[in-house]
Scaffold this motif. Sequence first.
Motif, short mmCIF file in Angstrom:
data_model
loop_
_atom_site.label_atom_id
_atom_site.label_comp_id
_atom_site.label_asym_id
_atom_site.label_seq_id
_atom_site.Cartn_x
_atom_site.Cartn_y
_atom_site.Cartn_z
N GLY A 53 23.92 57.67 37.05
CA GLY A 53 22.64 58.20 36.60
C GLY A 53 21.63 57.14 36.20
O GLY A 53 20.51 57.47 35.83
N GLU A 54 22.03 55.87 36.27
CA GLU A 54 21.09 54.79 35.98
C GLU A 54 20.27 54.51 37.24
O GLU A 54 20.52 55.05 38.31
N TYR A 55 19.30 53.62 37.06
CA TYR A 55 18.45 53.24 38.19
C TYR A 55 18.56 51.74 38.41
O TYR A 55 18.42 50.97 37.47
N GLU A 56 18.84 51.37 39.66
CA GLU A 56 18.86 49.95 40.01
C GLU A 56 17.52 49.61 40.66
O GLU A 56 17.10 50.28 41.60
N LEU A 57 16.91 48.59 40.13
CA LEU A 57 15.66 48.09 40.69
C LEU A 57 15.98 46.80 41.41
O LEU A 57 16.41 45.82 40.79
N HIS A 58 15.82 46.80 42.74
CA HIS A 58 16.08 45.62 43.56
C HIS A 58 14.74 44.97 43.90
O HIS A 58 13.88 45.59 44.53
N LEU A 59 14.57 43.73 43.47
CA LEU A 59 13.32 42.99 43.65
C LEU A 59 13.58 41.79 44.55
O LEU A 59 14.64 41.17 44.48
N LYS A 60 12.59 41.46 45.36
CA LYS A 60 12.78 40.36 46.29
C LYS A 60 11.47 39.62 46.50
O LYS A 60 10.39 40.22 46.51
N ILE A 61 11.59 38.29 46.67
CA ILE A 61 10.46 37.44 47.05
C ILE A 61 10.83 36.83 48.40
O ILE A 61 11.93 36.30 48.57
N MET A 62 9.89 36.89 49.34
CA MET A 62 10.12 36.36 50.69
C MET A 62 9.02 35.38 51.06
O MET A 62 7.90 35.49 50.58
#
Length: 179
Positions: free
Chosen positions: A124-133
């Motif tokens: 029930g949690e939220y994963e925030l996936h962040l990326k720099i390209m």
Amino acid sequence: MKIQPPRRAPDDEQKLMVLYSLSRLGPCTEFQLLQFLFDNDLLNYFDMMFALGDLCDRGQAVRVKKNAGYLYQVTEAGKEALTLFGGRVPMSLKSLLAETENSWKARFREESQSSQQIVQTDRGEYELHLKIMEQDMDMMRLSLSLPTRELADQLAQRWPQKAGKIYDMVIRILSEDEA
């Protein structure tokens, strides 16, 4: 009282508007192009997509696979078409792009250098996936576990403006010599 439907540009004018916009804004996703065209009340999604499809079929634009999506860009045949028919591009569009193209390009560049994705976990949690390209190379990936969707949305929204600063800070801190 008779209700008038909104004005719709002829198909050839729509194609020229899309082609001219792409030529001035540079390669962009369909969402980025739509943001520009829709925000400025030039074309709706369907008219833009029909125009893009036809331009690609004619070889005047090309759709290139890029990361998780596609970029559209003008081809040499498209540039030639603009040379021949550029006089038919509405002056209002030319003026608008002359005034705003740099800010739109900066916005698109910023968007293409960072990405964010939110996934809800089984817990029930939220994963925030962040990326720099940079030029199709991942420079940094960061995953955060967050308790609410609202917090994940808030951080995801801020990521494009903060990504460069966070990357610089991580590099600086990891490079420091400890006394």
